[in-house]
Write a protein that holds these residues in place. Structure first.
Motif, PDB file in Angstrom:
ATOM      1  N   GLY A   4      53.958  44.268  45.376  1.00  0.00           N
ATOM      2  CA  GLY A   4      53.478  45.297  44.467  1.00  0.00           C
ATOM      3  C   GLY A   4      52.202  44.919  43.754  1.00  0.00           C
ATOM      4  N   GLN A   5      51.841  43.650  43.754  1.00  0.00           N
ATOM      5  CA  GLN A   5      50.601  43.212  43.133  1.00  0.00           C
ATOM      6  C   GLN A   5      49.452  43.127  44.137  1.00  0.00           C
ATOM      7  N   LEU A   6      49.692  43.554  45.353  1.00  0.00           N
ATOM      8  CA  LEU A   6      48.662  43.575  46.393  1.00  0.00           C
ATOM      9  C   LEU A   6      48.161  44.997  46.571  1.00  0.00           C
ATOM     10  N   SER A   7      46.846  45.154  46.550  1.00  0.00           N
ATOM     11  CA  SER A   7      46.228  46.425  46.883  1.00  0.00           C
ATOM     12  C   SER A   7      45.371  46.227  48.127  1.00  0.00           C
ATOM     13  N   MET A   8      45.345  47.235  48.985  1.00  0.00           N
ATOM     14  CA  MET A   8      44.557  47.154  50.197  1.00  0.00           C
ATOM     15  C   MET A   8      43.300  47.999  50.048  1.00  0.00           C
ATOM     16  N   ASN A   9      42.161  47.331  49.930  1.00  0.00           N
ATOM     17  CA  ASN A   9      40.905  48.053  50.017  1.00  0.00           C
ATOM     18  C   ASN A   9      40.761  48.525  51.460  1.00  0.00           C
ATOM     19  N   LEU A  10      40.548  49.810  51.648  1.00  0.00           N
ATOM     20  CA  LEU A  10      40.599  50.355  52.993  1.00  0.00           C
ATOM     21  C   LEU A  10      39.398  49.968  53.854  1.00  0.00           C
ATOM     22  N   ALA A  11      38.430  49.252  53.275  1.00  0.00           N
ATOM     23  CA  ALA A  11      37.411  48.626  54.110  1.00  0.00           C
ATOM     24  C   ALA A  11      38.052  47.612  55.058  1.00  0.00           C
ATOM     25  N   THR A  12      39.127  47.002  54.615  1.00  0.00           N
ATOM     26  CA  THR A  12      39.767  45.931  55.378  1.00  0.00           C
ATOM     27  C   THR A  12      40.320  46.429  56.699  1.00  0.00           C
ATOM     28  N   THR A  13      40.749  47.666  56.743  1.00  0.00           N
ATOM     29  CA  THR A  13      41.316  48.236  57.972  1.00  0.00           C
ATOM     30  C   THR A  13      40.381  49.262  58.605  1.00  0.00           C
ATOM     31  N   ARG A  14      39.127  49.242  58.191  1.00  0.00           N
ATOM     32  CA  ARG A  14      38.159  50.242  58.659  1.00  0.00           C
ATOM     33  C   ARG A  14      38.022  50.240  60.177  1.00  0.00           C
ATOM     34  N   GLY A  15      38.143  49.080  60.794  1.00  0.00           N
ATOM     35  CA  GLY A  15      37.958  49.012  62.238  1.00  0.00           C
ATOM     36  C   GLY A  15      39.029  49.728  63.026  1.00  0.00           C
ATOM     37  N   ALA A  16      40.206  49.900  62.437  1.00  0.00           N
ATOM     38  CA  ALA A  16      41.337  50.465  63.177  1.00  0.00           C
ATOM     39  C   ALA A  16      41.749  51.849  62.698  1.00  0.00           C
ATOM     40  N   TRP A  17      41.620  52.116  61.399  1.00  0.00           N
ATOM     41  CA  TRP A  17      42.252  53.291  60.825  1.00  0.00           C
ATOM     42  C   TRP A  17      41.331  54.094  59.922  1.00  0.00           C
ATOM     43  N   GLY A  18      41.573  55.402  59.894  1.00  0.00           N
ATOM     44  CA  GLY A  18      41.045  56.251  58.855  1.00  0.00           C
ATOM     45  C   GLY A  18      41.989  56.265  57.667  1.00  0.00           C
ATOM     46  N   PHE A  19      41.739  57.177  56.729  1.00  0.00           N
ATOM     47  CA  PHE A  19      42.485  57.192  55.471  1.00  0.00           C
ATOM     48  C   PHE A  19      43.984  57.357  55.697  1.00  0.00           C
ATOM     49  N   ALA A  20      44.374  58.403  56.414  1.00  0.00           N
ATOM     50  CA  ALA A  20      45.805  58.698  56.566  1.00  0.00           C
ATOM     51  C   ALA A  20      46.522  57.599  57.332  1.00  0.00           C
ATOM     52  N   TRP A  37      37.267  54.086  50.312  1.00  0.00           N
ATOM     53  CA  TRP A  37      35.824  54.311  50.202  1.00  0.00           C
ATOM     54  C   TRP A  37      35.554  55.801  50.272  1.00  0.00           C
ATOM     55  N   ARG A  38      34.476  56.216  49.657  1.00  0.00           N
ATOM     56  CA  ARG A  38      34.185  57.639  49.553  1.00  0.00           C
ATOM     57  C   ARG A  38      33.996  58.291  50.914  1.00  0.00           C
ATOM     58  N   ASP A  39      33.411  57.580  51.863  1.00  0.00           N
ATOM     59  CA  ASP A  39      33.224  58.177  53.179  1.00  0.00           C
ATOM     60  C   ASP A  39      34.563  58.391  53.879  1.00  0.00           C
ATOM     61  N   GLN A  40      35.523  57.510  53.615  1.00  0.00           N
ATOM     62  CA  GLN A  40      36.857  57.679  54.193  1.00  0.00           C
ATOM     63  C   GLN A  40      37.566  58.884  53.589  1.00  0.00           C
ATOM     64  N   VAL A  41      37.372  59.084  52.299  1.00  0.00           N
ATOM     65  CA  VAL A  41      37.938  60.248  51.630  1.00  0.00           C
ATOM     66  C   VAL A  41      37.270  61.524  52.152  1.00  0.00           C
ATOM     67  N   ALA A  42      35.944  61.487  52.282  1.00  0.00           N
ATOM     68  CA  ALA A  42      35.217  62.665  52.758  1.00  0.00           C
ATOM     69  C   ALA A  42      35.637  63.049  54.170  1.00  0.00           C
ATOM     70  N   ALA A  43      35.942  62.056  54.990  1.00  0.00           N
ATOM     71  CA  ALA A  43      36.294  62.339  56.385  1.00  0.00           C
ATOM     72  C   ALA A  43      37.580  63.149  56.495  1.00  0.00           C
ATOM     73  N   ILE A  44      38.509  62.944  55.572  1.00  0.00           N
ATOM     74  CA  ILE A  44      39.774  63.679  55.619  1.00  0.00           C
ATOM     75  C   ILE A  44      39.789  64.836  54.631  1.00  0.00           C
ATOM     76  N   GLY A  45      38.851  64.812  53.687  1.00  0.00           N
ATOM     77  CA  GLY A  45      38.773  65.835  52.648  1.00  0.00           C
ATOM     78  C   GLY A  45      39.430  65.356  51.371  1.00  0.00           C
ATOM     79  N   LEU A  46      38.766  65.597  50.250  1.00  0.00           N
ATOM     80  CA  LEU A  46      39.271  65.102  48.975  1.00  0.00           C
ATOM     81  C   LEU A  46      40.639  65.674  48.640  1.00  0.00           C
ATOM     82  N   ASP A  47      40.834  66.952  48.874  1.00  0.00           N
ATOM     83  CA  ASP A  47      42.124  67.554  48.540  1.00  0.00           C
ATOM     84  C   ASP A  47      43.254  66.935  49.351  1.00  0.00           C
TER      85      ASP A  47
END
Length: 274
Positions: A4-20, A37-47
């Protein structure tokens, strides 16, 4: 140490996965905090990104990134400020703990780093009222001096804290070990940040020897020379006990591996070497 004290910055999995896909993968491995990252959010849509966060009860430890304030003229600087307004709104929609600011380097052909730093301070001052009204803390992330020209002319925790002192309690720092581990004043700077109650985020990875690419060859925790436990102890002694956020840019290694392998390794290393 609990996952629970670990957070995953989604840059770390950028090579394999999008946001979802990254959210699903993190949940498979018991990780319930992310920093997209904002580009990952934009790719799937903010909502849709906000819906996924809420539906899965995720903690968003930060949104990457705002900043990049220095511009070649007043119009350029205002365009950058306007983009930061949008970033604040996105962070608020995601319920993020903070908006991470990578402040920017020398604009155009400038050689005036002092003026660039003034533009940074002025730019942050311009967005503080909107950030406060949105309830989004601003976390200045000092970057290693190798990035002073093109990415961040704020390079130490103390430089960032000097800005924070002029702008109030809603502006703090994101301490990324990759960028600050070398600083001979690190312990005193972290203690100062603690006294000011300005530690908003703690990012982890490792510094490889040799490093093949200074931007995109960060190491998995335990594979390099950073004393992660010592820095964590400093940060906790300064009063910050929030998540540690794994942020690894690795075009030739971790970004080529399956996402599940990356997250599984992050969890294992977090529990053994951090």
């Amino acid at each position: 140490m609990a996952r629970g004290q670990l957070s995953m910055n989604l840059a770390t999995t950028r090579g394999a996965w999008g946001f979802a896909e990254a959210v699903d993968g993190c949940l498979r491995h018991g990780v319930t905090a992310i920093s997209p990252w904002r580009d990952q959010v934009a790719a799937i849509g903010l909502d849709e990104a906000a819906r996924i966060v809420k539906a899965n009860g995720l903690r968003v430890t930060g949104l990457c990134r705002g900043g990049m304030f220095p511009g070649v003229d007043a119009a350029d600087r205002q365009k950058r400020i306007d983009d930061n307004f949008h970033a604040i709104d996105e962070a608020a929609a995601l319920g993020a703990d903070c908006l991470v600011l990578v402040v920017g380097g020398l604009p155009g052909s400038s050689r005036d780093i002092a003026e660039a730093r003034k533009m940074v301070a002025d730019g942050i001052a311009a967005i503080v009222p909107h950030a406060r009204s949105a309830g989004i803390p601003l976390a200045i992330e000092p970057l290693h001096p190798m990035y002073a020209a093109d990415r961040a002319c704020v390079n130490t925790i103390d430089q960032a804290l000097d800005i924070c002192e002029t702008l109030g309690e809603s502006v703090g720092v994101a301490i990324d070990v990759y960028h600050v581990w070398w600083d001979p004043n690190l312990a005193a700077a972290i203690a100062r940040a603690g006294r000011m109650k300005r530690i908003f985020a703690h990012h982890i990875c490792d510094w490889l020897v040799p490093t093949r690419d200074l931007l995109n060859d960060r190491g998995m925790m335990g594979d390099g020379v950073i004393d992660l436990k010592a820095i964590r102890a400093m940060i906790e002694a300064a009063g910050y006990h929030g998540p540690q956020e794994v942020e690894i840019f690795s075009t030739e290694n971790w970004w080529k591996r399956p996402g599940d392998e990356v997250v599984k390794t992050c969890v294992e290393r977090f529990e053994t070497v951090c």
